[in-house]
Write a protein that holds these residues in place. Sequence first.
Motif, PDB file in Angstrom:
ATOM      1  N   ASN A  87       2.923  11.868  -3.192  1.00 25.45           N
ATOM      2  CA  ASN A  87       1.536  11.418  -3.115  1.00 25.45           C
ATOM      3  C   ASN A  87       1.294  10.658  -1.830  1.00 25.45           C
ATOM      4  OD1 ASN A  87       2.075  11.102  -6.483  1.00 25.45           O
ATOM      5  ND2 ASN A  87       0.340  12.306  -5.771  1.00 25.45           N
ATOM      6  N   THR A  88       0.053  10.644  -1.394  1.00 24.35           N
ATOM      7  CA  THR A  88      -0.278   9.984  -0.136  1.00 24.35           C
ATOM      8  C   THR A  88      -0.049   8.482  -0.235  1.00 24.35           C
ATOM      9  OG1 THR A  88      -2.588   9.704  -0.791  1.00 24.35           O
ATOM     10  CG2 THR A  88      -2.024  11.717   0.420  1.00 24.35           C
ATOM     11  N   ILE A  89       0.249   7.887   0.900  1.00 26.83           N
ATOM     12  CA  ILE A  89       0.477   6.446   0.940  1.00 26.83           C
ATOM     13  C   ILE A  89      -0.753   5.689   0.456  1.00 26.83           C
ATOM     14  CG2 ILE A  89       0.792   4.503   2.523  1.00 26.83           C
ATOM     15  CD1 ILE A  89       2.734   6.264   4.106  1.00 26.83           C
ATOM     16  N   SER A  90      -1.940   6.137   0.859  1.00 27.01           N
ATOM     17  CA  SER A  90      -3.167   5.464   0.455  1.00 27.01           C
ATOM     18  C   SER A  90      -3.350   5.493  -1.055  1.00 27.01           C
ATOM     19  CB  SER A  90      -4.370   6.119   1.146  1.00 27.01           C
ATOM     20  OG  SER A  90      -5.573   5.504   0.738  1.00 27.01           O
ATOM     21  N   SER A  91      -3.106   6.643  -1.680  1.00 28.45           N
ATOM     22  CA  SER A  91      -3.311   6.736  -3.127  1.00 28.45           C
ATOM     23  C   SER A  91      -2.217   5.993  -3.892  1.00 28.45           C
ATOM     24  CB  SER A  91      -3.396   8.197  -3.578  1.00 28.45           C
ATOM     25  OG  SER A  91      -2.185   8.902  -3.391  1.00 28.45           O
ATOM     26  N   ILE A  92      -1.025   5.890  -3.314  1.00 25.20           N
ATOM     27  CA  ILE A  92       0.028   5.093  -3.958  1.00 25.20           C
ATOM     28  C   ILE A  92      -0.383   3.628  -4.008  1.00 25.20           C
ATOM     29  CG2 ILE A  92       2.401   4.256  -3.774  1.00 25.20           C
ATOM     30  CD1 ILE A  92       3.108   7.001  -2.528  1.00 25.20           C
ATOM     31  N   TRP A  93      -0.916   3.113  -2.913  1.00 23.65           N
ATOM     32  CA  TRP A  93      -1.322   1.703  -2.897  1.00 23.65           C
ATOM     33  C   TRP A  93      -2.532   1.464  -3.788  1.00 23.65           C
ATOM     34  CZ3 TRP A  93       1.614  -2.141  -1.911  1.00 23.65           C
ATOM     35  CH2 TRP A  93       2.689  -1.990  -1.037  1.00 23.65           C
ATOM     36  N   GLU A  94      -3.408   2.445  -3.914  1.00 25.57           N
ATOM     37  CA  GLU A  94      -4.501   2.308  -4.875  1.00 25.57           C
ATOM     38  C   GLU A  94      -3.938   2.225  -6.295  1.00 25.57           C
ATOM     39  OE1 GLU A  94      -8.571   4.576  -6.442  1.00 25.57           O
ATOM     40  OE2 GLU A  94      -7.469   5.380  -4.714  1.00 25.57           O
ATOM     41  N   PHE A  95      -2.975   3.089  -6.597  1.00 25.43           N
ATOM     42  CA  PHE A  95      -2.322   3.066  -7.902  1.00 25.43           C
ATOM     43  C   PHE A  95      -1.664   1.703  -8.158  1.00 25.43           C
ATOM     44  CE2 PHE A  95       1.722   3.595 -10.214  1.00 25.43           C
ATOM     45  CZ  PHE A  95       1.259   4.082 -11.432  1.00 25.43           C
ATOM     46  N   LEU A  96      -0.969   1.180  -7.163  1.00 25.92           N
ATOM     47  CA  LEU A  96      -0.234  -0.073  -7.344  1.00 25.92           C
ATOM     48  C   LEU A  96      -1.172  -1.259  -7.580  1.00 25.92           C
ATOM     49  CD1 LEU A  96       2.644   0.257  -4.718  1.00 25.92           C
ATOM     50  CD2 LEU A  96       2.706   0.677  -7.177  1.00 25.92           C
ATOM     51  N   THR A  97      -2.257  -1.334  -6.844  1.00 24.40           N
ATOM     52  CA  THR A  97      -3.172  -2.462  -7.053  1.00 24.40           C
ATOM     53  C   THR A  97      -3.886  -2.329  -8.392  1.00 24.40           C
ATOM     54  OG1 THR A  97      -4.803  -1.309  -5.656  1.00 24.40           O
ATOM     55  CG2 THR A  97      -3.505  -3.054  -4.629  1.00 24.40           C
ATOM     56  N   ARG A  98      -4.249  -1.111  -8.785  1.00 23.93           N
ATOM     57  CA  ARG A  98      -4.850  -0.921 -10.113  1.00 23.93           C
ATOM     58  C   ARG A  98      -3.870  -1.348 -11.209  1.00 23.93           C
ATOM     59  NH1 ARG A  98      -8.092   4.819 -10.731  1.00 23.93           N
ATOM     60  NH2 ARG A  98      -9.528   4.631  -8.965  1.00 23.93           N
ATOM     61  N   GLU A  99      -2.626  -0.911 -11.081  1.00 29.75           N
ATOM     62  CA  GLU A  99      -1.614  -1.230 -12.083  1.00 29.75           C
ATOM     63  C   GLU A  99      -1.412  -2.742 -12.202  1.00 29.75           C
ATOM     64  OE1 GLU A  99       1.059   0.793 -14.128  1.00 29.75           O
ATOM     65  OE2 GLU A  99      -1.004   1.463 -14.199  1.00 29.75           O
ATOM     66  N   GLU A 111      -5.353   0.787   4.758  1.00 32.59           N
ATOM     67  CA  GLU A 111      -6.750   1.193   4.877  1.00 32.59           C
ATOM     68  C   GLU A 111      -7.380   0.666   6.162  1.00 32.59           C
ATOM     69  OE1 GLU A 111      -7.798   3.357   2.895  1.00 32.59           O
ATOM     70  OE2 GLU A 111      -6.274   3.206   1.315  1.00 32.59           O
ATOM     71  N   SER A 112      -6.593   0.482   7.190  1.00 35.96           N
ATOM     72  CA  SER A 112      -7.116   0.004   8.475  1.00 35.96           C
ATOM     73  C   SER A 112      -7.857   1.117   9.194  1.00 35.96           C
ATOM     74  CB  SER A 112      -5.968  -0.503   9.353  1.00 35.96           C
ATOM     75  OG  SER A 112      -5.094   0.566   9.677  1.00 35.96           O
ATOM     76  N   THR A 113      -8.700   0.710  10.108  1.00 30.16           N
ATOM     77  CA  THR A 113      -9.436   1.649  10.952  1.00 30.16           C
ATOM     78  C   THR A 113      -9.263   1.218  12.401  1.00 30.16           C
ATOM     79  OG1 THR A 113     -11.097   2.009   9.217  1.00 30.16           O
ATOM     80  CG2 THR A 113     -11.680   2.679  11.464  1.00 30.16           C
ATOM     81  N   GLY A 114      -8.618   2.064  13.191  1.00 35.47           N
ATOM     82  CA  GLY A 114      -8.407   1.735  14.594  1.00 35.47           C
ATOM     83  C   GLY A 114      -7.611   0.465  14.792  1.00 35.47           C
ATOM     84  N   GLY A 115      -6.666   0.202  13.876  1.00 36.23           N
ATOM     85  CA  GLY A 115      -5.838  -0.987  13.993  1.00 36.23           C
ATOM     86  C   GLY A 115      -6.465  -2.236  13.403  1.00 36.23           C
ATOM     87  N   VAL A 116      -7.652  -2.118  12.854  1.00 37.27           N
ATOM     88  CA  VAL A 116      -8.334  -3.253  12.222  1.00 37.27           C
ATOM     89  C   VAL A 116      -8.115  -3.172  10.719  1.00 37.27           C
ATOM     90  CG1 VAL A 116     -10.555  -4.390  11.828  1.00 37.27           C
ATOM     91  CG2 VAL A 116     -10.055  -3.336  14.053  1.00 37.27           C
ATOM     92  N   ARG A 117      -7.443  -4.163  10.168  1.00 30.36           N
ATOM     93  CA  ARG A 117      -7.154  -4.146   8.744  1.00 30.36           C
ATOM     94  C   ARG A 117      -8.422  -4.319   7.903  1.00 30.36           C
ATOM     95  NH1 ARG A 117      -1.973  -8.056   7.918  1.00 30.36           N
ATOM     96  NH2 ARG A 117      -2.895  -9.174   9.683  1.00 30.36           N
ATOM     97  N   ASN A 118      -8.400  -3.740   6.720  1.00 29.40           N
ATOM     98  CA  ASN A 118      -9.540  -3.767   5.821  1.00 29.40           C
ATOM     99  C   ASN A 118      -9.810  -5.197   5.345  1.00 29.40           C
ATOM    100  OD1 ASN A 118     -10.820  -3.662   3.041  1.00 29.40           O
ATOM    101  ND2 ASN A 118     -10.983  -1.516   3.624  1.00 29.40           N
TER     102      ASN A 118
END
Length: 571
Positions: free
Chosen positions: A175-187, A225-232
């Motif tokens: 699974n993608t790294i982004s969706s893994i971290w979404e899963f982890l924070t939800r859990e 979830e950063s954009t252009g090196g800027v963290r979310n």
Amino acid sequence: MKILRYSWLISLIALFALTNCSEDYLVRPPEDSLTDADFYKTDEEVMAATAPLYSRMWFDYNDKASFSIGDLRSGIMMAPWNSREFGAFNANGDNSEVIAGWNAFFTVIQQSNLAIRNVNTFATSDVSDEVKKMAIAEARFMRACAYRNLVLAWGPVPIITDNIAIMNSTDIKRNTISSIWEFLTREMRAVAEDLPEEPYATGRITKYSAEGMLARFYLSRAGVESTGGVRNEMYLDSAKYYAQHVIDNSGKSLMDDYRSLFLYPYDNNNESLFELQWVYSSAWGPSNSVPAYLAYSSDIGNGDGWGGAYGASWYVISQYEGINPIGTTGDTIRGATIDTRLYNTFMLPGAKYPEITQDYTADDGTVAQRECIYPNNTSDASFACTKKYIVGKAVDVAEGASSQHYPNNTYMLRLAEIYLIYAEAALGNSDESSDATALEYVNKIRRRAGLSNLPNEMGNGDKTYFTADDVFKERTLEFAMESMFMYDLSNIFYYNKPRALSILNNQDRGLFAVYPDTYPDPNYWTFVKTSWHTERSITATEGNFYLPVPTADLGSMPSLTEEPVDYYQSN
């Protein structure tokens, strides 16, 4: 004694024979796990069923893979001969510690999945709803922690929440790294709702253990979830929120001095939010084996002590305040530091450790014992070996110890990290911050280590701000040899790949000698690079930053080589 105070852990030993895992770690559930429907009749039996998740299931990771991945690969530890592939950043899919770490994490995941299924399936009406909820939350917590380490060390990995449902599958995808971290924070958000504020028993996790993990997870997710090196910013705010909630409400506090963190018995102290729980046992699995591999010699071991060729890297020694370059060649540094983290993480010639008994040869040639004085090796290649987690001989440990069997716990999350998470989240995407609360948290970490507050540029007062480099340096020194640094670099890699790679590629990982000015009772040390040792650096790239999937799993599951898919879109 510990084994009495933590009586719930006795189940770990009793169940050991019932919880060995099959060799197919990724998919197949262990055939000999505890699945007997008759076992889940009472609250105590249900909670005993999750006890192995606190230690036995992590054993193969804790054993050697933990420091191989977290400290050796990251450049905190130097090992010019042993575990060379890790130190050289070229471990392949057949490396024993790559396999051990991967298998151990998926063992935790398997057993967590099985615990959840078993509680839901077999728990009788005599088991309280509160205990059912708590046991399932514990299993979800452990599963999430295992996935956190997997995704930081291996990148995309498959999320598996029910091994039995997929046991015949041959098409498991990462699974993608982004969706893994979404899963982890939800859990972990769900887990935080279901765990109690006070532990069910000493050493059990709580709501604040989960919220501390949420602070850690959201800091990671901000980079993912950063954009252009800027963290979310939203996830940075979430990390800061949960960190502050733990600091304000958990009742936890820093230990008074850094030495106390590793002065046995330190287990489950008031700074700790989550530990792996070990007990002294003759069985293989319930005890901590790490001291056997890191103690510098059998002089302070129990028929073990094989860590004489492991030691602090030049990189990490040079980070301590008070140890400075001498001359212009870059080959020599010299000094001493009041930072107590150095002497309680690594051993330098002449340093004394009264809590550890040492065998030595007396003037008359007989072997006697005394408090440990780290020996002075006058050759041009020596080691500042590990002190952290080394508790000494059996005589030094009330519960007892023997070769590869030690009773001291392993920190997995402590309050000091929550302070530094808050500071990093407050800093956000800025190079510096004057947030007074965050600055005080950084300074509290420093003062506990015996240092002053962050000094200003003139050296005549305290800083009124802190920088990203300040936080990074404190994390580096605070958690050296706690299997943390490679995971920290992975978090940086998410939003600033050049910086993470530059840190790795500019480390000196070569041999050096350590010379005290006098021995014993030195005032300072001189560190000189070993001239004939030329393998001093590595080449880390985007292509080798993550560990490889074990060759055996790739052979049995070729779908692991395919492009990762979003977990939520594919389920």
